[in-house]
Structures are given as C-alpha cells and as structure tokens.
Write an enzyme that holds these catalytic residues in place. Structure first.
Site, PDB file in Angstrom:
ATOM      1  CD  GLU A  94       1.830  -5.562   5.668  1.00 56.20           C
ATOM      2  OE1 GLU A  94       2.662  -6.462   5.945  1.00 56.20           O
ATOM      3  OE2 GLU A  94       0.990  -5.671   4.755  1.00 56.20           O
ATOM      4  CD  GLU A 111      -2.245  -7.589   2.999  1.00 62.02           C
ATOM      5  OE1 GLU A 111      -1.849  -6.433   2.733  1.00 62.02           O
ATOM      6  OE2 GLU A 111      -2.941  -7.839   3.991  1.00 62.02           O
ATOM      7  CB  ALA A 135      -0.892  -0.023   1.234  1.00 61.59           C
ATOM      8  N   GLY A 165       0.536  -5.061   0.940  1.00 60.58           N
ATOM      9  CA  GLY A 165      -0.674  -5.112   0.127  1.00 60.58           C
ATOM     10  C   GLY A 165      -0.435  -5.757  -1.237  1.00 60.58           C
TER      11      GLY A 165
HETATM   12  C1  HXC Z   1       5.043   4.349  -1.331  1.00 64.17           C
HETATM   13  C2  HXC Z   1       6.921   3.373  -2.194  1.00 64.17           C
HETATM   14  C3  HXC Z   1       6.557   2.124  -1.616  1.00 64.17           C
HETATM   15  C4  HXC Z   1       5.336   2.072  -0.874  1.00 64.17           C
HETATM   16  C5  HXC Z   1       8.408   1.861  -2.667  1.00 64.17           C
HETATM   17  N1  HXC Z   1       8.059   3.138  -2.831  1.00 64.17           N
HETATM   18  N2  HXC Z   1       7.506   1.212  -1.922  1.00 64.17           N
HETATM   19  N3  HXC Z   1       6.159   4.454  -2.046  1.00 64.17           N
HETATM   20  N4  HXC Z   1       4.637   3.226  -0.763  1.00 64.17           N
HETATM   21  N5  HXC Z   1       4.902   0.947  -0.306  1.00 64.17           N
HETATM   22  C6  HXC Z   1       8.792   4.191  -3.580  1.00 64.17           C
HETATM   23  C7  HXC Z   1       9.995   4.674  -2.806  1.00 64.17           C
HETATM   24  O1  HXC Z   1       9.609   5.633  -1.864  1.00 64.17           O
HETATM   25  C8  HXC Z   1      10.824   5.270  -3.923  1.00 64.17           C
HETATM   26  O2  HXC Z   1      10.291   6.528  -4.261  1.00 64.17           O
HETATM   27  C9  HXC Z   1      10.557   4.326  -5.090  1.00 64.17           C
HETATM   28  O3  HXC Z   1       9.311   3.669  -4.770  1.00 64.17           O
HETATM   29  C10 HXC Z   1      11.636   3.271  -5.262  1.00 64.17           C
HETATM   30  O4  HXC Z   1      11.795   2.604  -4.013  1.00 64.17           O
HETATM   31  P1  HXC Z   1      13.204   2.422  -3.295  1.00 64.17           P
HETATM   32  O5  HXC Z   1      12.937   2.185  -1.873  1.00 64.17           O
HETATM   33  O6  HXC Z   1      14.128   3.529  -3.652  1.00 64.17           O
HETATM   34  O7  HXC Z   1      13.717   1.088  -4.027  1.00 64.17           O
HETATM   35  P2  HXC Z   1      14.690  -0.026  -3.442  1.00 64.17           P
HETATM   36  O8  HXC Z   1      15.815   0.625  -2.680  1.00 64.17           O
HETATM   37  O9  HXC Z   1      15.002  -0.900  -4.597  1.00 64.17           O
HETATM   38  O10 HXC Z   1      13.816  -0.840  -2.363  1.00 64.17           O
HETATM   39  C11 HXC Z   1      12.713  -1.590  -2.769  1.00 64.17           C
HETATM   40  C12 HXC Z   1      11.863  -1.984  -1.542  1.00 64.17           C
HETATM   41  C13 HXC Z   1      11.510  -0.715  -0.718  1.00 64.17           C
HETATM   42  C14 HXC Z   1      12.617  -2.986  -0.669  1.00 64.17           C
HETATM   43  C15 HXC Z   1      10.584  -2.653  -2.092  1.00 64.17           C
HETATM   44  O11 HXC Z   1      10.960   0.274  -1.618  1.00 64.17           O
HETATM   45  C16 HXC Z   1      10.532  -0.953   0.377  1.00 64.17           C
HETATM   46  O12 HXC Z   1      10.836  -1.471   1.409  1.00 64.17           O
HETATM   47  N6  HXC Z   1       9.269  -0.479   0.161  1.00 64.17           N
HETATM   48  C17 HXC Z   1       8.227  -0.537   1.164  1.00 64.17           C
HETATM   49  C18 HXC Z   1       7.715  -1.955   1.344  1.00 64.17           C
HETATM   50  C19 HXC Z   1       6.664  -2.024   2.417  1.00 64.17           C
HETATM   51  O13 HXC Z   1       6.866  -1.684   3.582  1.00 64.17           O
HETATM   52  N7  HXC Z   1       5.443  -2.440   2.043  1.00 64.17           N
HETATM   53  C20 HXC Z   1       4.307  -2.547   2.964  1.00 64.17           C
HETATM   54  C21 HXC Z   1       3.505  -1.278   2.953  1.00 64.17           C
HETATM   55  S1  HXC Z   1       2.195  -1.304   4.134  1.00 64.17           S
HETATM   56  P3  HXC Z   1      11.252   7.841  -4.335  1.00 64.17           P
HETATM   57  O14 HXC Z   1      10.267   8.910  -4.625  1.00 64.17           O
HETATM   58  O15 HXC Z   1      11.927   7.933  -3.039  1.00 64.17           O
HETATM   59  O16 HXC Z   1      12.157   7.513  -5.467  1.00 64.17           O
HETATM   60  C22 HXC Z   1       0.996  -2.237   3.400  1.00 64.17           C
HETATM   61  C23 HXC Z   1      -0.269  -2.421   4.200  1.00 64.17           C
HETATM   62  C24 HXC Z   1      -1.333  -3.161   3.423  1.00 64.17           C
HETATM   63  O17 HXC Z   1       1.145  -2.698   2.322  1.00 64.17           O
HETATM   64  C25 HXC Z   1      -2.675  -2.984   4.041  1.00 64.17           C
HETATM   65  C26 HXC Z   1      -3.596  -2.135   3.187  1.00 64.17           C
HETATM   66  C27 HXC Z   1      -4.902  -1.759   3.808  1.00 64.17           C
END
Ligand code: HXC
Length: 261
Positions: free
Chosen positions: A135, A115, A68, A112
């Site tokens: 998360e 999921e 998400a 997400g």
């Molecule tokens: C918003 C995101 C994002 C996310 C990545 N980006 N994941 N933006 N929400 N979930 C963006 C980064 O901010 C960055 O933007 C660009 O995408 C590239 O990501 P990087 O981090 O620079 O890439 P990398 O170093 O290769 O790392 C990849 C990654 C990392 C390991 C996937 O991006 C990461 O950990 N992302 C978050 C994963 C996460 O926590 N997901 C769960 C979310 S909570 P900029 O602008 O900086 O270039 C969830 C809850 C679900 O999903 C429930 C719903 C109701």
C-alpha cells in the site's frame, strides 16, 4: 456438488467442505465491494449450513488476491471512505465465521489479499505464493488489518520491513516467519487444503468451535485470562457426548463417531 450463483466468487460444497474461489481473473481477484459483499454472504451461508463443516478460501493459481481494487478506490474522498467505513463490515463478516476457514494461497496475496488470508484461521501456501503489503507504493497504508495481523504473525521487524518497503515475501520466507502453516507444491495446493479440511470436518464441531475461541483469545487478552478461558472451555467439553465418545473410542481402539452433541 451444489453451486450457488455469484458473479465474483464461485462456491462449491462437497463432502462437508465449502470451497469459495475468488473469481475476478481480469483483475487478479482484486477485492471490490461486490466481491467482498458476495464473500461475506457466502461465508454467512456456509456458517449456517449444517452440511458445511469447514471452509476453504482460495483464488487462482496466479493470484489469491492482488489487493483492494485500486480502480474502485482511486477517486474516493475521505468523507466517502469514512461514512461507508470502507470494508469494515465486510472484514468483520469474515472474522465472525465460527467454522474453520483455511486460506489456500497461490500466487499474489497482496494488500487486502494478504489481509484477507490473515483473517482466515490458517494459511496453506503454494510454493508460488507471494505475500506483501505494498500500500505504501500507493501513498496509503493497509486498511483491513495488515499492520496489526502481520505484526502478530511475523513480528515487528519483518512487518515494518514489509509495510515500509512494500517488498514481497515468498512462500519459503512466509513459512519460516510463521505467516503460513505449510508450503506445498503449487499443483497439490487444493488437494492439500481439501485433505486438511476433510480432517477438520471429521471432528466434533463442539471441540472445533472451542479451539477457534480459545486460540483467538490469545490475540485479545492477557495470558492468565487466556489460560483461564481455555481451561473452562476444556472443562465444559466434559458436558458433551462427543467427549465421552472420543475417549471411549480411543480406549476401545476404534474410530470415534462424533455427533456434535
Ligand atoms: C485493481 C488490479 C489490481 C488491484 C492487479 N490489477 N491488481 N486492478 N486493483 N489491486 C489488474 C491490473 O490493473 C491489470 O488489469 C490486471 O489486473 C493484471 O495485472 P498486471 O499488473 O498487468 O499483472 P502483472 O504485471 O503480472 O503484475 C501483478 C502485480 C500487479 C504485481 C500483482 O498487478 C500489482 O502490483 N498490483 C497491485 C498490487 C497492490 O498494490 N495491492 C494493494 C492494493 S491497496 P488490466 O485491465 O490493466 O489488464 C489495498 C488496500 C487494502 O489492498 C485496504 C482495504 C480497505
């Protein structure tokens, strides 16, 4: 191929298969409200479009979806989340689709994203795929099915491990533990998904819908109720022309021509 206008997804319909590609490359396909509402609408269209017989949901080679959208969520309050039932209706929209949905996953399928892939009927993974429910690192838990569906896919121990540590699972581990149905080289992911979708598209839609209903019962009810539901679906298909055609074609050693009747 026909093309519809969305901003965060790309939809292509070709040879009875609708391919929906998540398309927010700058955010690794993070799922925001716009993307999920466009996805829900594209899925509803595909489900109602008689040219479509199977759906493929995919992302880019780097990410199916990295979760998400954290930017969109970060400042939200409990009251906002609760009143909007954040992503509740969008996720229900995915599960309401009656036509088969194959998730073709390359790269990250996190939070997400994982999921969403699990809401599909089955997952084909590229060898580059990485699944996770990270998360916990954000101080929250999965919110659109992760704790329930991942547990049913891989069992309690692995599910707890994934949710509590936030570690990622690679494609090999995902296949071994039953999260994905097959792993293929990244470069042939779409070809493999297309070929599975084409096979599905050739079948009788009546039997296809019956398969989805029957298998999904396994997650909603007791064994004896599920077995009864399956048996009645099996019996009911003998009221269709496609059953007569399918069995006649076998006996006459020819390919069946199903007509969804
Ligand atoms: C918003 C995101 C994002 C996310 C990545 N980006 N994941 N933006 N929400 N979930 C963006 C980064 O901010 C960055 O933007 C660009 O995408 C590239 O990501 P990087 O981090 O620079 O890439 P990398 O170093 O290769 O790392 C990849 C990654 C990392 C390991 C996937 O991006 C990461 O950990 N992302 C978050 C994963 C996460 O926590 N997901 C769960 C979310 S909570 P900029 O602008 O900086 O270039 C969830 C809850 C679900 O999903 C429930 C719903 C109701």
């Amino acid at each position: 191929p026909s093309l519809m206008a969305y901003e965060t997804i790309i939809v292509e319909i070709e040879d009875h298969v609708a391919t929906i590609k998540l398309n927010r490359p700058d955010a690794l396909n993070a799922l925001n409200s716009q993307l999920l509402s466009e996805l829900a609408s594209a899925l509803e269209d595909a489900d109602g479009n008689e040219k479509v017989r199977c759906i493929i949901l995919t992302g880019s080679s780097k990410a199916f979806a990295a979760g998400a959208d954290i930017k969109e969520m970060s400042e939200k309050t409990f009251v906002e989340m609760f009143l909007s039932d954040f992503f509740g209706s969008e996720s229900q929209a995915v599960c309401k689709v009656r036509k088969p949905i194959i998730a073709a996953v390359s790269g990250y399928a996190l939070g997400g994203g994982c999921e969403l892939a699990m809401m599909c009927d089955f997952i084909i993974a590229a060898d580059s795929a990485k699944f996770g429910q990270p998360e916990i690192n954000l101080g929250v838990v999965a919110g659109i099915g992760g704790t329930q569906r991942l547990t049913r896919f891989v069992g309690k121990s692995k599910s707890m491990d994934m949710h509590l540590t936030g570690r990622f699972m690679d494609a090999e581990e995902a296949e071994r533990s039953g999260l994905v149905s097959r792993v293929v080289p990244a470069k042939s992911l779409m070809e493999e998904a297309q070929s599975a979708a084409s096979k599905i598209a050739e079948k009788s839609m009546l039997a296809t819908f019956a398969v989805k209903e029957a298998v999904n019962r396994a997650y909603e009810t007791t064994l004896s109720e599920g077995l009864l539901a399956e048996r009645r679906l099996f019996h009911s298909l003998f009221a269709t022309e496609d059953q007569k055609e399918g069995m006649a074609a076998f006996l006459e050693k020819r390919t069946a021509q199903f007509r969804d009747r």
